[in-house]
Design an enzyme around this catalytic site. Structure first.
Site, PDB file in Angstrom:
ATOM      1  N   LYS A 203       5.173  28.931  -9.724  1.00 56.17           N
ATOM      2  CA  LYS A 203       3.849  28.731  -9.134  1.00 56.17           C
ATOM      3  C   LYS A 203       3.296  30.095  -8.739  1.00 56.17           C
ATOM      4  O   LYS A 203       3.930  30.836  -7.992  1.00 56.17           O
ATOM      5  CB  LYS A 203       3.965  27.821  -7.913  1.00 56.17           C
ATOM      6  CG  LYS A 203       2.623  27.541  -7.248  1.00 56.17           C
ATOM      7  CD  LYS A 203       2.791  26.541  -6.114  1.00 56.17           C
ATOM      8  CE  LYS A 203       1.482  26.272  -5.412  1.00 56.17           C
ATOM      9  NZ  LYS A 203       1.669  25.362  -4.264  1.00 56.17           N
ATOM     10  N   LYS A 254       2.428  26.364 -12.791  1.00 54.79           N
ATOM     11  CA  LYS A 254       1.148  26.105 -12.143  1.00 54.79           C
ATOM     12  C   LYS A 254       0.492  27.416 -11.759  1.00 54.79           C
ATOM     13  O   LYS A 254       1.173  28.260 -11.202  1.00 54.79           O
ATOM     14  CB  LYS A 254       1.414  25.264 -10.889  1.00 54.79           C
ATOM     15  CG  LYS A 254       0.194  25.010 -10.037  1.00 54.79           C
ATOM     16  CD  LYS A 254       0.576  24.239  -8.811  1.00 54.79           C
ATOM     17  CE  LYS A 254      -0.656  24.010  -7.950  1.00 54.79           C
ATOM     18  NZ  LYS A 254      -0.353  23.275  -6.742  1.00 54.79           N
TER      19      LYS A 254
END
Ligand code: PBG
Length: 328
Positions: A203, A254
């Site tokens: 992320k 992400k």
């Protein structure tokens, strides 16, 4: 003179031909619809920077999930937004069985049973007064930092409370080191061996999360660069392997659209399904351009999702879930 008979040819002359040789097909059930549920409101509230998305009430979430289900969605991801007065320094509403997220999990599981996968976000930022993903401490030199290990302990409490509320899957999104092993152990010890973990493994500290702050009424200022990845880095994503060793059942990259190289790389080595999250900023950009008539909305939405899938994502978290599922 070029030998035309030896020239490589692309098979694209008719729709039937293109369909014959299409390499990937995105199915509705591969999309995970993301939902927000907010405490202390009577009516669903539109999210300003994410036109078409709402903060739901515990009542309005049910028909919204039903719509998703009927469109072919088989997994939802729930985010909770507590009342301001329920936020504190450590985010204790996150593991309160009466906290908004746990209640949302419970009503969804009650209504849909095992017909769809009820997943929840397992992170503290919606629940802390300062908006960071964990416990803030002074590093001894006057700088406030998130304490990794204290935070992981709280994530474990949160995960177990989500499992108790009925979550099939927890999804730690806070990027603390060792969070997957700790959470797996805590879930097993509490008797939730069957509850799976979708790890937000790569992320990035991304500006594409901007509109999400509106969506969850966050007062957060600053950045998460001390615990999320540097957008300049690719090698860092190899640490996804650590989450795999710790017992992640799925791993996530992400955001999605600007990190397709990372999605591909992780897909090459992951023995478990790979997820990618098309985040709030990706949604907002498409919506803004479409509202101005600058792009073909439906075509761009489907192309963005197909690209993420083609890059190697088995499943995609998206705010377009229900709508795209209807189109597919
Ligand atoms: C934090 C969290 C964020 C998002 C999901 N979980 C924000 C952040 O890390 O700053 C962003 C999702 C989106 O932008 O759609 N736990």
């Amino acid at each position: 003179i070029m030998n035309l008979t030896r020239r490589p040819r692309r098979l694209r002359t008719t729709a039937a031909m293109r369909s014959l040789v299409a390499e990937t097909t995105l199915r509705p059930a591969q999309l995970i619809q993301v939902f927000f549920v907010r405490d202390g409101i009577d009516e669903p509230q539109p999210i300003r920077s994410m036109p078409g998305q709402y903060q739901h009430t515990l009542e309005s979430i049910i028909p919204a999930v039903r719509e998703a289900y009927e469109a072919g969605i088989r997994c939802i991801d729930l985010f909770g937004i507590p009342r301001d007065e329920d936020k504190d320094e450590v985010g204790s509403t996150a593991w309160d069985p009466q906290g908004i997220l746990n209640r949302a999990i419970a009503v969804c599981r009650e209504e849909f049973g095992d017909d769809l996968v009820v997943m929840a976000d397992t992170c503290l930022d919606e629940f802390t007064s300062h908006g960071h993903c964990g416990v803030l401490v002074d590093n001894g030199h006057g700088t406030l930092v998130v304490d990794n290990d204290q935070t992981v302990e709280l994530y474990c409490k949160m995960a177990v409370s989500q499992a108790r509320a009925g979550a099939h899957t927890v999804s730690p999104s806070g990027m603390m080191d060792g969070q997957i092993a700790a959470m797996r152990a805590a879930l097993d010890e509490a008797g939730f061996e069957d509850v799976s973990i979708l790890a937000y493994s790569a992320k990035y500290a991304s500006a594409f999360f901007g509109p999400f702050r509106d969506a969850v009424e966050s007062s957060f200022t600053g950045d998460r660069k001390t615990y999320q990845q540097d957008p300049a880095n690719r090698r860092e994503s190899l640490l996804v392997r650590a989450d795999l060793e710790e017992g992640a059942d799925m791993v996530m990259v992400k955001p999605a659209g600007s990190y397709l190289d990372i999605v591909r790389e992780v897909a090459e080595f992951s023995p478990v399904p790979v997820a990618a999250y098309q985040v709030s900023g990706e949604y907002a950009m498409i919506e803004a351009a479409a509202a101005n008539g600058w792009i073909d909305r439906k075509a761009v939405v489907l192309e963005s999702l197909r690209s993420i899938h083609r890059a190697g994502a088995d499943v995609i978290l998206t705010y377009y879930g229900t709508e795209a599922a209807r189109w597919l």
